[in-house]
Each structure stands twice: as structure tokens, then as C-alpha cells.
Motif scaffolding. Structure first.
Motif, mmCIF file in Angstrom:
data_model
loop_
_atom_site.group_PDB
_atom_site.id
_atom_site.type_symbol
_atom_site.label_atom_id
_atom_site.label_comp_id
_atom_site.label_asym_id
_atom_site.label_seq_id
_atom_site.Cartn_x
_atom_site.Cartn_y
_atom_site.Cartn_z
ATOM 1 N N GLU A 83 100.113 40.312 53.216
ATOM 2 C CA GLU A 83 99.599 39.356 52.238
ATOM 3 C C GLU A 83 98.737 40.050 51.185
ATOM 4 N N VAL A 84 97.920 40.991 51.596
ATOM 5 C CA VAL A 84 97.122 41.759 50.632
ATOM 6 C C VAL A 84 98.039 42.536 49.692
ATOM 7 N N LEU A 85 99.049 43.154 50.238
ATOM 8 C CA LEU A 85 99.972 43.918 49.397
ATOM 9 C C LEU A 85 100.723 43.000 48.430
ATOM 10 N N ARG A 86 100.949 41.757 48.816
ATOM 11 C CA ARG A 86 101.591 40.786 47.927
ATOM 12 C C ARG A 86 100.734 40.502 46.698
ATOM 13 N N VAL A 87 99.419 40.323 46.880
ATOM 14 C CA VAL A 87 98.560 39.945 45.749
ATOM 15 C C VAL A 87 98.091 41.144 44.927
ATOM 16 N N LEU A 88 98.164 42.351 45.477
ATOM 17 C CA LEU A 88 97.745 43.533 44.707
ATOM 18 C C LEU A 88 98.748 43.862 43.612
ATOM 19 N N ARG A 89 98.225 44.203 42.433
ATOM 20 C CA ARG A 89 99.067 44.694 41.346
ATOM 21 C C ARG A 89 99.560 46.093 41.708
ATOM 22 N N PRO A 90 100.672 46.533 41.142
ATOM 23 C CA PRO A 90 101.100 47.924 41.348
ATOM 24 C C PRO A 90 99.962 48.872 40.956
ATOM 25 N N GLY A 91 99.659 49.802 41.816
ATOM 26 C CA GLY A 91 98.561 50.737 41.576
ATOM 27 C C GLY A 91 97.203 50.204 42.004
ATOM 28 N N GLY A 92 97.155 48.963 42.519
ATOM 29 C CA GLY A 92 95.895 48.380 42.986
ATOM 30 C C GLY A 92 95.409 49.056 44.259
ATOM 31 N N SER A 93 94.182 48.719 44.647
ATOM 32 C CA SER A 93 93.566 49.365 45.811
ATOM 33 C C SER A 93 93.072 48.353 46.825
#
Length: 162
Positions: A83-93
Motif C-alpha cells: 500500500e505504501v508503494l502504491r501511494v509513493l511517486r516514482p523515486g519517492g522514499s
């Protein structure tokens, strides 16, 4: 920036001092009013690591401090991480801050608990779990000190207060 598992919102004001936009996500309905009262510069939403009420690729940073991310052999945290990876933008942390389960006083206390030893796994399970998912690990040793017994009591009574 998302503070995942923001609790009573202690960090929201600090995040808002440097981030353009701050959103606290908290699953405990009783903590939401306290978190919302911390600062007008952060939005606080009901949600959890497994159910973040935000659009896909909408967040630059997710900060999870002593929140959901306690991978164990019984609960591998994969739904929350997905779920975190879903909401993170590409290159997000994703920044996860957790207790050290191998070194220090907290680790010694866990080692004395049969429940904790069974729940947390053996040896370096948590580090291996994160490493298998591409995470890097940076150990930072810290400690809590209090000027007065009243300060310690306030923390123990209220969670962490400013």
C-alpha cells in the motif's frame, strides 16, 4: 509527505516546518482529534498502513515511526508495504524508524520475553526481511533522558507530548 501511524500527531508540526504538504494517517479513532489539534498545517485522515486513503503515486515521502512496520514470521507486513508503494511517486522514499531488536536496552528487554522472541523471530529476521525487499539499513542509537520525574510521568501517561 505522509506521517503513517501519526498517533497523537507529535511529529506533524515538525514535519510541517519543512514539508510543503503534510498528511497524518492514523488508525486509532481516539487519537485523531489530538493529532488534528497539533497544527493547522497538516491534514489528518483515518486510515492504516494497509488502507491509505490517498491516490496512487501521490506522495513523495512516507515516514513510519514505530508504526505498522514490525515484520515478524507471523505477520510479514507485505500488505502495508504494498500500500505504501502504491501511494509513493516514482523515486519517492519510505523512511521506517523502528526499535533495534538486536542491540541496546530495548533489545535486551525483548530477549527476556518469550512472547517477543517468538513474535519477532530469531537473529536478524527483521533486517533480512527488509533487505529482501531492497531496503537499506542505517542504525542510529538513541536514548531517552528526562530532567524530572514529572516529565517522565507525562510521557508514560500521555504517550509523547510536546
Amino acid at each position: 509527505m505522509v506521517d503513517l501511524g501519526c498517533g497523537s500527531g507529535l511529529w506533524l508540526q515538525r514535519h510541517a516546518a519543512t514539508a510543503e504538504s503534510v498528511i497524518g494517517i492514523e488508525p486509532d479513532a481516539e487519537l485523531l482529534p489530538t493529532a488534528r489539534a497539533r497544527t493547522q498545517r497538516a491534514q489528518v485522515l483515518a486510515g492504516s498502513a494497509e488502507h491509505i486513503p490517498l491516490a496512487d503515486s501521490s506522495v513523495d515521502v512516507v515516514h513510519a515511526r514505530f508504526a505498522y512496520f514490525f515484520p515478524t514470521p507471523m505477520n510479514a507486513c507485505s500488505p502495508g508495504l504494498a500500500e505504501v508503494l502504491r501511494v509513493l511517486r516514482p523515486g519517492g522514499s519510505l523512511v521506517v524508524i523502528d526499535n533495534d531488536h538486536q542491540h541496546g536496552e530495548f533489545a535486551r528487554l525483548l530477549g527476556q520475553s518469550p512472547w517477543a522472541a517468538a513474535a519477532q523471530g530469531e537473529d536478524d529476521f527483521i533486517r533480512r526481511w527488509w533487505g529482501e525487499r531492497g531496503a537499506s539499513h542505517h542504525e542510529v542509537m538513541s536514548s531517552w533522558t528526562f530532567d524530572t520525574a514529572e516529565d517522565l510521568s507525562a510521557v508514560l501517561r500521555n504517550g509523547i507530548s510536546p
